[in-house]
Design a protein around this motif. Sequence first.
Motif, mmCIF file in Angstrom:
data_model
loop_
_atom_site.group_PDB
_atom_site.id
_atom_site.type_symbol
_atom_site.label_atom_id
_atom_site.label_comp_id
_atom_site.label_asym_id
_atom_site.label_seq_id
_atom_site.Cartn_x
_atom_site.Cartn_y
_atom_site.Cartn_z
ATOM 1 N N ARG A 123 0.844 -1.201 0.000
ATOM 2 C CA ARG A 123 0.000 0.000 0.000
ATOM 3 C C ARG A 123 0.888 1.263 0.000
ATOM 4 N NH1 ARG A 123 -4.379 0.502 -2.052
ATOM 5 N NH2 ARG A 123 -5.140 -1.443 -1.196
ATOM 6 N N LEU A 124 1.929 1.257 0.849
ATOM 7 C CA LEU A 124 2.849 2.410 0.883
ATOM 8 C C LEU A 124 3.525 2.594 -0.469
ATOM 9 C CD1 LEU A 124 4.701 1.817 4.308
ATOM 10 C CD2 LEU A 124 2.888 3.468 3.824
ATOM 11 N N LEU A 125 3.898 1.441 -1.031
ATOM 12 C CA LEU A 125 4.568 1.440 -2.334
ATOM 13 C C LEU A 125 3.640 2.030 -3.392
ATOM 14 C CD1 LEU A 125 7.274 0.353 -3.351
ATOM 15 C CD2 LEU A 125 6.198 -1.868 -3.664
ATOM 16 N N ALA A 126 2.375 1.582 -3.365
ATOM 17 C CA ALA A 126 1.411 2.045 -4.367
ATOM 18 C C ALA A 126 1.208 3.560 -4.254
ATOM 19 C CB ALA A 126 0.079 1.307 -4.188
ATOM 20 N N GLU A 127 1.134 4.055 -2.999
ATOM 21 C CA GLU A 127 0.951 5.508 -2.828
ATOM 22 C C GLU A 127 2.171 6.271 -3.335
ATOM 23 O OE1 GLU A 127 -1.774 4.788 1.116
ATOM 24 O OE2 GLU A 127 0.131 5.864 1.364
ATOM 25 N N THR A 128 3.353 5.736 -3.012
ATOM 26 C CA THR A 128 4.584 6.417 -3.438
ATOM 27 C C THR A 128 4.692 6.382 -4.963
ATOM 28 O OG1 THR A 128 5.554 5.573 -1.402
ATOM 29 C CG2 THR A 128 7.073 6.560 -2.969
ATOM 30 N N LEU A 129 4.327 5.241 -5.545
ATOM 31 C CA LEU A 129 4.384 5.124 -7.006
ATOM 32 C C LEU A 129 3.432 6.116 -7.661
ATOM 33 C CD1 LEU A 129 4.487 1.271 -7.368
ATOM 34 C CD2 LEU A 129 6.175 2.842 -8.325
ATOM 35 N N GLY B 78 4.251 8.797 -10.487
ATOM 36 C CA GLY B 78 3.733 8.445 -11.819
ATOM 37 C C GLY B 78 4.149 7.060 -12.290
ATOM 38 N N GLY B 79 4.353 6.127 -11.361
ATOM 39 C CA GLY B 79 4.864 4.799 -11.740
ATOM 40 C C GLY B 79 3.782 3.742 -11.879
ATOM 41 N N GLY C 173 3.147 -8.753 -14.117
ATOM 42 C CA GLY C 173 1.688 -8.819 -14.228
ATOM 43 C C GLY C 173 1.003 -8.545 -12.891
ATOM 44 N N ILE C 174 -0.321 -8.447 -12.959
ATOM 45 C CA ILE C 174 -1.131 -8.133 -11.772
ATOM 46 C C ILE C 174 -1.566 -9.422 -11.070
ATOM 47 C CG2 ILE C 174 -3.353 -7.144 -11.046
ATOM 48 C CD1 ILE C 174 -1.351 -4.981 -11.728
ATOM 49 N N GLY C 175 -2.065 -10.384 -11.872
ATOM 50 C CA GLY C 175 -2.464 -11.691 -11.330
ATOM 51 C C GLY C 175 -3.389 -11.564 -10.136
ATOM 52 N N LEU C 176 -3.127 -12.399 -9.120
ATOM 53 C CA LEU C 176 -3.868 -12.305 -7.862
ATOM 54 C C LEU C 176 -3.167 -11.373 -6.889
ATOM 55 C CD1 LEU C 176 -4.565 -16.109 -7.164
ATOM 56 C CD2 LEU C 176 -6.277 -14.374 -7.739
ATOM 57 N N VAL C 177 -1.835 -11.349 -6.996
ATOM 58 C CA VAL C 177 -1.034 -10.680 -5.967
ATOM 59 C C VAL C 177 -1.277 -9.177 -5.921
ATOM 60 C CG1 VAL C 177 1.343 -10.205 -5.242
ATOM 61 C CG2 VAL C 177 0.771 -12.453 -6.115
ATOM 62 N N LYS C 178 -1.461 -8.571 -7.078
ATOM 63 C CA LYS C 178 -1.516 -7.104 -7.104
ATOM 64 C C LYS C 178 -2.876 -6.543 -7.516
ATOM 65 C CE LYS C 178 2.731 -6.218 -5.824
ATOM 66 N NZ LYS C 178 3.162 -7.512 -5.416
ATOM 67 N N ARG C 179 -3.903 -7.420 -7.602
ATOM 68 C CA ARG C 179 -5.164 -6.911 -8.150
ATOM 69 C C ARG C 179 -5.794 -5.836 -7.257
ATOM 70 N NH1 ARG C 179 -9.271 -12.083 -7.244
ATOM 71 N NH2 ARG C 179 -9.643 -11.597 -5.053
ATOM 72 N N ALA C 180 -5.527 -5.903 -5.954
ATOM 73 C CA ALA C 180 -6.105 -4.903 -5.040
ATOM 74 C C ALA C 180 -5.448 -3.533 -5.218
ATOM 75 C CB ALA C 180 -5.952 -5.364 -3.602
ATOM 76 N N TYR C 181 -4.352 -3.505 -5.974
ATOM 77 C CA TYR C 181 -3.619 -2.237 -6.115
ATOM 78 C C TYR C 181 -3.683 -1.685 -7.530
ATOM 79 C CZ TYR C 181 -1.877 -4.377 -1.907
ATOM 80 O OH TYR C 181 -1.810 -4.987 -0.696
ATOM 81 N N LEU C 182 -4.479 -2.346 -8.378
ATOM 82 C CA LEU C 182 -4.543 -1.937 -9.781
ATOM 83 C C LEU C 182 -4.900 -0.465 -9.919
ATOM 84 C CD1 LEU C 182 -4.391 -2.931 -12.749
ATOM 85 C CD2 LEU C 182 -6.819 -3.468 -12.607
ATOM 86 N N GLU C 183 -5.797 0.001 -9.019
ATOM 87 C CA GLU C 183 -6.256 1.388 -9.175
ATOM 88 C C GLU C 183 -5.185 2.412 -8.814
ATOM 89 O OE1 GLU C 183 -7.473 0.316 -4.992
ATOM 90 O OE2 GLU C 183 -7.266 -0.671 -6.923
ATOM 91 N N SER C 184 -4.045 1.949 -8.289
ATOM 92 C CA SER C 184 -2.963 2.914 -8.050
ATOM 93 C C SER C 184 -2.254 3.254 -9.359
ATOM 94 C CB SER C 184 -1.955 2.363 -7.040
ATOM 95 O OG SER C 184 -1.245 1.283 -7.604
ATOM 96 N N THR C 185 -2.441 2.404 -10.375
ATOM 97 C CA THR C 185 -1.740 2.596 -11.650
ATOM 98 C C THR C 185 -2.704 2.950 -12.782
ATOM 99 O OG1 THR C 185 -0.018 1.047 -10.980
ATOM 100 C CG2 THR C 185 -0.273 1.382 -13.338
#
Length: 469
Positions: free
Chosen positions: A402-408, A412-413, A420-432
């Motif tokens: 979550r911290l990473l997603a906010e910093t990204l 603009g990252g 890929g997003i897969g299962l691991v990152k699907r909750a953070y897709l909206e950060s990108t």
Amino acid sequence: MTDPRLAELSRLLPGLRLLAEPGDLEHYGRDWTRRWTPAPLAIALPTCADEVQAIVRWANARHVAIVPSGGRTGLSGGAVAACGELVLSLERMNRVLEFNPVDRTLTVQPGVTLHAVHEAARSHGLIYPVDFAARGSCSIGGTIATNAGGIRVIRYGNTREWVGGLKVVAGNGELLDLNRGLIKNSSGYDFRQLLIGSEGTLGIVVEATLKLTDPPPSSQVMLLALPDMEALMRVFALFRAQLTLQAFEFFTDHALRHVLAHGAQRAIDGDHPYYVVTEFDAADAGDQEAALAAFEHALEQGWVSDGVIAQSGAQAAALWRLREGITESLAPRRPYKNDVSVRISAVPAFLHDMQALLAHEYPQIEVVWFGHIGDGNLHINVLRPEGMAEEAFIAQCDHVTRLLAETLQRHGGSISAEHGIGLVKRAYLESTRSPAEIALMQGVRGVFDPNGILNPGKLFAAAGTPRAC
Ligand code: 2HG
Ligand code: ZN
């Protein structure tokens, strides 16, 4: 096969190999993430596009979810089957079909390994330039489904640059022949590019026509030790201006410690916070002098503390092992993985912010940084502290992400650069991706796969699909 659905599939396709032994379910139900308990319905191993199409049509009629499966070397859970899905393994579709010397293309089935593609290209005096450490196990279909990157992106770009044509069974059961190897094709939407990187949610690749190119001239491999990130970025700018780079990869002293403990050989003495392995064209004495001059300039400026140039193929391989062996050396610790990107110019500021944040919030956790810094792509592996329970660790890692997603977002990252997003990152897709983009992505998915049978739950949470884990 006690499940009536499997008995029906067997009747429909009597030649189809179907596996449902516990060992097979375990083996084919997981990928390299090792986070979910495999629980597929069964494994289907088709041998041709017709069988893939028949399975997809049957799955639509019976509302059975399918997980397309290659080498399962992914790190985002994209090939995990933990919810009673049918795993559709492409490993028996593993033939190189055709080399075309005029078009300089190689047509292959999806289950061919990346290594086998390299060998086939080399046997015709050409190369397929996408390359990374899992080359011996990953399948070409999987690299297409994830738009795989790797260590040569700085020179050659990602997988999507190298796919000239794709045959695909879409989620609705249609067999599509996309772009057919054409170089120019200005006839509307390029579905081939849409399929690349779609993580098995739109269609299943049943054949790929890959572009090949000339091998680069002979190269040299150099290992550099560097005092800080600002110096590293200066060396990158200098080397990129003076040399023709094939790779520019970085890792930290933490990463080095793990890879040395795993059997790699130390190449530079002393303690240094950062290291770079770089490979560049060295066709003649002029190239070699340019490399030496660039190195000496960096040394004089204090941007580099030490360095070695490989004197043989064996030494080059030993230097590469320091970088390519990192994932394997960390594997026993089952790290929590992040794979992020920012624009190259934003790397130092992003890294600085993120390291400060982690040191403040989680001083006790070990974070290992490495990756394709020449592409702005960093791998961040978080290691579980001794004695911490798995659940507490995952909760902590979710917070780190979550911290990473906010910093990204501030820089603009992207939350996924190449895994890929897969299962691991699907909750953070909206950060990108914006809500408007995600809505369009879901709409596209609905067009290709109206019943949501392909890889439900991957990329975004499944809604109204056969099994929504
Ligand atoms: C690499 O660059 C792979 O070595 C794996 O993308 C990265 O293990 C990882 O986090
Ligand atoms: Zn990588």
